[in-house]
Motif scaffolding. Structure first.
Motif, PDB file in Angstrom:
ATOM      1  N   SER A 104       0.822  -1.121   0.059  1.00  0.00           N
ATOM      2  CA  SER A 104      -0.039  -0.087  -0.037  1.00  0.00           C
ATOM      3  C   SER A 104       0.789   1.222  -0.065  1.00  0.00           C
ATOM      4  N   GLY A 105       2.371   1.262   0.604  1.00  0.00           N
ATOM      5  CA  GLY A 105       2.957   2.315   0.592  1.00  0.00           C
ATOM      6  C   GLY A 105       3.332   2.692  -0.940  1.00  0.00           C
ATOM      7  N   ASN A 206       0.272   6.333   5.195  1.00  0.00           N
ATOM      8  CA  ASN A 206       0.209   4.777   5.239  1.00  0.00           C
ATOM      9  C   ASN A 206       0.652   4.379   6.759  1.00  0.00           C
TER      10      ASN A 206
END
Length: 292
Positions: A104-105, A206
């Motif tokens: 997701s980062g 994040n």
């Protein structure tokens, strides 16, 4: 059960175990490519939205080939630290949550790069959208989970990781602040620093999302992580220092003195809250007075 728990229950079996090992290998390959051709990364691998829109879609992934250092000594140290930190986080969170955090980062970084491109029409800031700030956000995660861990600053000075995390946060704050200072915010340089600031913000976003999502889950609280680490260390120490009691018994309750020879059905456990390696039978494990 929060949304992370639901995702883990549904997709946890697809998680890549020991993900950081593969990431470290990728960093190493990126370093070798830099040694062979310093311009190769920026020409073919960097996160450049303009080139991605022209068909070079592999850049959506290959931007993580950006090495964390460019000298042999520092790359070896950086790869070791990256692996140590990544494996420690995965040990605390589990493979699925660590996978989700890292990927997701990457996704947030890609989105931020395209936002900057559509606003400015230039890709000169793409260096800010490599792996630097993803790695720094991982260090913040590590520090929040293991704040009392000590590193040797300059290989000599012992410093707890929580203090190094404050320096990390200060550096990230300065990277954001530069975008708003007149000395840095004009012309082409201003575009670069605004891109850098956005890259920092998405890396911290994040970090914030995952910790807000885990704050009610006691398994991932720093205090629980510390307790698990201390308990694991205690067990390992007890195994190394295991005593033999009367008659060759290997277990003895610190309260009643019974061993497995007295009652073969007894089960023995170490107490994670007692100071020292104290073992108790199941009758006294939850009723004994903790040793301070």
């Amino acid at each position: 059960m929060n949304w992370l728990d639901k995702l883990e229950k549904k997709f946890g079996r697809y998680a890549i175990t020991n993900l950081m090992l593969y990431i470290v290998i990728i960093y190493g390959v990126g370093f070798l490519l830099h040694m062979l051709n310093p311009e190769f990364y920026f020409q073919w691998l960097a996160l450049d939205p303009a080139m991605i829109l022209k068909g070079q879609v592999w850049r959506l992934v290959t931007f993580i080939f950006m090495p964390p250092a460019y000298s042999l000594f520092w790359i070896l140290l950086s790869l070791y630290m990256a692996y140590f930190i990544g494996r420690s986080i995965e040990s605390a969170w589990g493979a699925f949550r660590f996978n989700l955090y890292y990927f997701s980062g990457m996704l947030f970084t890609v989105i931020a790069a395209f936002i900057m491109y559509f606003i400015t029409g230039t890709g000169i800031y793409s260096v800010g959208f490599g792996t630097t700030y993803i790695s720094m956000s991982l260090f913040l995660v590590f520090a929040s989970l293991y704040p009392e861990t000590q590193f040797l600053l300059f290989f000599v000075i012992p410093v707890k990781v929580k203090w190094l995390a404050l320096l990390d946060a200060a550096y990230l704050g300065w990277a954001v602040l530069q975008a708003f200072l007149p000395a840095y915010g004009g012309g082409i340089n201003g575009v670069y620093y605004r891109g850098q600031a956005l890259a920092v913000v998405v890396s911290l976003l994040n970090f914030i999302i995952y910790f807000l999502s885990s704050r009610k889950n006691s398994r991932f609280r720093p205090s629980q992580i510390k307790r698990k680490v201390n308990y694991k260390n205690k067990i390992n120490q007890a195994v190394r220092e295991r005593k033999t009691y009367e008659g060759g018994a290997k277990h003895k309750c610190a309260v009643c003195g019974q061993t497995e020879l007295d009652n073969p059905n007894l089960e023995f456990r170490y107490c994670s809250k007692c100071h020292g390696n104290y073992e108790y039978c199941q009758e006294h494990l939850f009723t004994h007075k903790h040793v301070e």
